[in-house]
Write a protein that holds these residues in place. Structure first.
Motif, PDB file in Angstrom:
ATOM      1  N   LEU A  84       0.382  -1.051   0.308  1.00 38.85           N
ATOM      2  CA  LEU A  84       0.263   0.326  -0.238  1.00 38.85           C
ATOM      3  C   LEU A  84       0.879   1.375   0.341  1.00 38.85           C
ATOM      4  CD1 LEU A  84      -2.738   1.508   0.559  1.00 38.85           C
ATOM      5  CD2 LEU A  84      -2.689   1.152   2.682  1.00 38.85           C
ATOM      6  N   LEU A  85       2.139   1.330   0.420  1.00 37.71           N
ATOM      7  CA  LEU A  85       3.024   2.500   1.049  1.00 37.71           C
ATOM      8  C   LEU A  85       3.759   2.819  -0.298  1.00 37.71           C
ATOM      9  CD1 LEU A  85       4.087   1.932   4.425  1.00 37.71           C
ATOM     10  CD2 LEU A  85       2.427   3.472   3.813  1.00 37.71           C
ATOM     11  N   THR A  86       3.982   1.483  -0.928  1.00 35.54           N
ATOM     12  CA  THR A  86       4.579   1.922  -2.164  1.00 35.54           C
ATOM     13  C   THR A  86       3.644   2.171  -3.824  1.00 35.54           C
ATOM     14  OG1 THR A  86       5.588  -0.715  -1.397  1.00 35.54           O
ATOM     15  CG2 THR A  86       6.146   0.380  -4.056  1.00 35.54           C
ATOM     16  N   LEU A  87       2.399   1.331  -3.586  1.00 29.87           N
ATOM     17  CA  LEU A  87       1.503   2.292  -4.234  1.00 29.87           C
ATOM     18  C   LEU A  87       1.597   3.798  -4.007  1.00 29.87           C
ATOM     19  CD1 LEU A  87      -0.871  -0.284  -4.770  1.00 29.87           C
ATOM     20  CD2 LEU A  87       0.522   0.284  -6.697  1.00 29.87           C
ATOM     21  N   LEU A  88       1.580   3.929  -2.197  1.00 32.24           N
ATOM     22  CA  LEU A  88       0.926   5.566  -2.824  1.00 32.24           C
ATOM     23  C   LEU A  88       1.826   6.064  -2.755  1.00 32.24           C
ATOM     24  CD1 LEU A  88      -0.602   5.205   1.448  1.00 32.24           C
ATOM     25  CD2 LEU A  88      -2.008   5.819  -0.830  1.00 32.24           C
ATOM     26  N   ALA A  89       3.333   5.815  -3.099  1.00 32.28           N
ATOM     27  CA  ALA A  89       4.514   6.822  -3.245  1.00 32.28           C
ATOM     28  C   ALA A  89       4.591   6.662  -4.803  1.00 32.28           C
ATOM     29  CB  ALA A  89       5.833   6.202  -2.293  1.00 32.28           C
ATOM     30  N   GLY A  90       4.135   6.028  -5.415  1.00 34.07           N
ATOM     31  CA  GLY A  90       3.916   6.115  -6.711  1.00 34.07           C
ATOM     32  C   GLY A  90       5.177   5.011  -7.587  1.00 34.07           C
ATOM     33  N   LEU A  91       4.942   4.637  -6.739  1.00 34.25           N
ATOM     34  CA  LEU A  91       7.047   3.199  -6.998  1.00 34.25           C
ATOM     35  C   LEU A  91       6.326   2.437  -7.557  1.00 34.25           C
ATOM     36  CD1 LEU A  91       8.884   3.715  -4.078  1.00 34.25           C
ATOM     37  CD2 LEU A  91       9.134   5.384  -5.679  1.00 34.25           C
ATOM     38  N   ASP A  92       4.623   2.498  -7.212  1.00 39.03           N
ATOM     39  CA  ASP A  92       4.058   0.939  -8.184  1.00 39.03           C
ATOM     40  C   ASP A  92       3.034   0.858  -8.496  1.00 39.03           C
ATOM     41  OD1 ASP A  92       4.629  -1.570  -8.937  1.00 39.03           O
ATOM     42  OD2 ASP A  92       4.406  -2.478  -7.221  1.00 39.03           O
ATOM     43  N   HIS A  93       2.338   0.345  -9.708  1.00 39.75           N
ATOM     44  CA  HIS A  93       0.950   0.547 -10.309  1.00 39.75           C
ATOM     45  C   HIS A  93      -0.426  -0.289  -9.703  1.00 39.75           C
ATOM     46  CE1 HIS A  93       2.585   3.741 -12.631  1.00 39.75           C
ATOM     47  NE2 HIS A  93       2.624   2.761 -13.256  1.00 39.75           N
ATOM     48  N   PRO A  94      -1.338   0.031  -9.498  1.00 37.73           N
ATOM     49  CA  PRO A  94      -2.534  -0.775  -8.626  1.00 37.73           C
ATOM     50  C   PRO A  94      -2.482  -2.051  -9.829  1.00 37.73           C
ATOM     51  CG  PRO A  94      -3.099   1.518  -8.751  1.00 37.73           C
ATOM     52  CD  PRO A  94      -1.662   1.410  -9.158  1.00 37.73           C
ATOM     53  N   THR A  95      -3.387  -3.201  -9.850  1.00 36.00           N
ATOM     54  CA  THR A  95      -3.467  -4.074 -10.745  1.00 36.00           C
ATOM     55  C   THR A  95      -4.962  -3.578 -11.060  1.00 36.00           C
ATOM     56  OG1 THR A  95      -2.680  -5.671  -9.210  1.00 36.00           O
ATOM     57  CG2 THR A  95      -4.082  -6.479 -10.489  1.00 36.00           C
ATOM     58  N   GLN A  96      -5.565  -2.988 -10.059  1.00 36.13           N
ATOM     59  CA  GLN A  96      -7.239  -2.101  -9.951  1.00 36.13           C
ATOM     60  C   GLN A  96      -7.243  -1.016  -9.357  1.00 36.13           C
ATOM     61  OE1 GLN A  96     -10.246  -5.376  -9.710  1.00 36.13           O
ATOM     62  NE2 GLN A  96     -11.535  -3.811  -8.444  1.00 36.13           N
ATOM     63  N   GLY A  97      -8.291  -0.387  -9.553  1.00 35.66           N
ATOM     64  CA  GLY A  97      -8.094   1.282  -8.349  1.00 35.66           C
ATOM     65  C   GLY A  97      -7.607   2.137  -8.394  1.00 35.66           C
ATOM     66  N   ARG A  98      -7.945   3.196  -8.019  1.00 35.38           N
ATOM     67  CA  ARG A  98      -6.547   4.456  -7.710  1.00 35.38           C
ATOM     68  C   ARG A  98      -6.725   4.658  -6.650  1.00 35.38           C
ATOM     69  NH1 ARG A  98      -8.306   9.450 -11.268  1.00 35.38           N
ATOM     70  NH2 ARG A  98      -9.192  10.320  -9.651  1.00 35.38           N
ATOM     71  N   ALA A  99      -5.503   5.587  -6.779  1.00 32.33           N
ATOM     72  CA  ALA A  99      -4.551   6.597  -5.535  1.00 32.33           C
ATOM     73  C   ALA A  99      -5.016   8.044  -5.623  1.00 32.33           C
ATOM     74  CB  ALA A  99      -3.206   6.349  -4.327  1.00 32.33           C
ATOM     75  N   THR A 100      -5.705   8.569  -5.603  1.00 28.56           N
ATOM     76  CA  THR A 100      -5.229  10.089  -5.458  1.00 28.56           C
ATOM     77  C   THR A 100      -4.642  10.965  -4.822  1.00 28.56           C
ATOM     78  OG1 THR A 100      -7.615  10.226  -5.463  1.00 28.56           O
ATOM     79  CG2 THR A 100      -7.517  10.046  -7.418  1.00 28.56           C
ATOM     80  N   LEU A 101      -3.535  11.860  -4.998  1.00 33.70           N
ATOM     81  CA  LEU A 101      -3.704  12.967  -4.135  1.00 33.70           C
ATOM     82  C   LEU A 101      -4.300  14.295  -4.716  1.00 33.70           C
ATOM     83  CD1 LEU A 101      -1.573  14.084  -1.204  1.00 33.70           C
ATOM     84  CD2 LEU A 101       0.090  14.314  -3.434  1.00 33.70           C
ATOM     85  N   ASP A 102      -5.216  15.134  -3.712  1.00 32.47           N
ATOM     86  CA  ASP A 102      -5.935  16.139  -4.264  1.00 32.47           C
ATOM     87  C   ASP A 102      -6.074  15.930  -5.078  1.00 32.47           C
ATOM     88  OD1 ASP A 102      -5.040  17.493  -0.855  1.00 32.47           O
ATOM     89  OD2 ASP A 102      -2.741  18.651  -2.001  1.00 32.47           O
ATOM     90  N   GLY A 103      -6.972  15.588  -5.286  1.00 31.38           N
ATOM     91  CA  GLY A 103      -7.782  14.723  -6.702  1.00 31.38           C
ATOM     92  C   GLY A 103      -6.963  14.497  -8.296  1.00 31.38           C
ATOM     93  N   ALA A 104      -5.839  14.567  -7.776  1.00 29.08           N
ATOM     94  CA  ALA A 104      -4.514  13.872  -8.829  1.00 29.08           C
ATOM     95  C   ALA A 104      -4.590  13.140  -8.633  1.00 29.08           C
ATOM     96  CB  ALA A 104      -3.618  14.830  -8.834  1.00 29.08           C
ATOM     97  N   PRO A 105      -5.005  11.831  -9.814  1.00 32.78           N
ATOM     98  CA  PRO A 105      -3.906  10.505 -10.015  1.00 32.78           C
ATOM     99  C   PRO A 105      -2.564  10.248  -9.010  1.00 32.78           C
ATOM    100  CG  PRO A 105      -5.014  10.790 -11.970  1.00 32.78           C
ATOM    101  CD  PRO A 105      -5.009  11.706 -10.718  1.00 32.78           C
ATOM    102  N   ILE A 106      -1.884   9.507  -8.217  1.00 32.39           N
ATOM    103  CA  ILE A 106      -0.749   9.147  -7.506  1.00 32.39           C
ATOM    104  C   ILE A 106      -0.429   8.302  -9.303  1.00 32.39           C
ATOM    105  CG2 ILE A 106       0.593   8.269  -6.350  1.00 32.39           C
ATOM    106  CD1 ILE A 106      -1.157   9.620  -3.593  1.00 32.39           C
ATOM    107  N   SER A 107       0.732   8.515  -9.884  1.00 32.24           N
ATOM    108  CA  SER A 107       1.195   7.040 -10.438  1.00 32.24           C
ATOM    109  C   SER A 107       2.337   7.298 -10.497  1.00 32.24           C
ATOM    110  CB  SER A 107       0.276   8.027 -12.488  1.00 32.24           C
ATOM    111  OG  SER A 107       0.748   8.907 -12.189  1.00 32.24           O
TER     112      SER A 107
END
Length: 163
Positions: A47-70
């Motif tokens: 989860l932390l790796t996804l939130l840091a933008g170091l990996d991509h989710p298989t499904q779904g999305r994480a955003t920071l202030d509305g912008a995707p974390i990619s």
């Protein structure tokens, strides 16, 4: 605000897929203190790796202030359990690494054609300030040495204070 929307992550292990993060949804407000608890292998680091933008989710999305974390970004920091320094680089070169990466990103984005001389001076000042901040700036030889002989605390200091 950080928002997770049905964030899932699975890994291929041979022919089978192993779900590590099972479609998590949550939101975190600025200044909020959040603790991730779980047994080994439950997906905390994933989860932390996804939130840091170091990996991509298989499904779904994480955003920071509305912008995707990619991808990794300066606004998001992650401190690994191990100090991730480059053992073939000197202390100074490890401290300088984030600055070099910023330069490469800017160059790739076409922000400038070559590194302006004033930026070189700024980078050297930033390296000296970081070295002084972790207590090795006064020992001129220490910053020129490799990281292999540094204590775990000193390695962590370099990783946290600089990156």
């Amino acid at each position: 605000m950080v928002r997770l929307q049905e964030l899932c992550k699975s890994f291929q292990e041979g022919r089978r897929s192993r779900q590590v993060l099972d479609c998590v949804s949550a939101s975190f407000q600025p200044g909020e203190f959040v603790v991730l608890l779980g047994k080994s292998g439950s997906g905390k680091s994933t989860l932390l790796t996804l939130l840091a933008g170091l990996d991509h989710p298989t499904q779904g999305r994480a955003t920071l202030d509305g912008a995707p974390i990619s991808a990794p970004q300066r606004r998001i920091g992650l401190v690994f359990q191990q100090a991730n320094l480059m053992p073939w680089r000197t202390v100074k070169e490890n401290i300088r690494l984030p600055l070099e990466l910023d330069y490469l990103l800017a160059l790739t984005a076409g922000l400038f054609d070559a590194l302006p001389l004033e930026r070189v001076s700024e980078a050297e000042q930033a390296v000296r300030a970081a070295a002084n901040g972790i207590g090795i700036g006064q020992a001129g030889h220490a910053i020129q040495n490799g990281v292999a002989n540094l204590s775990g605390r000193r390695r962590r200091d370099i990783t946290v204070d600089v990156h």
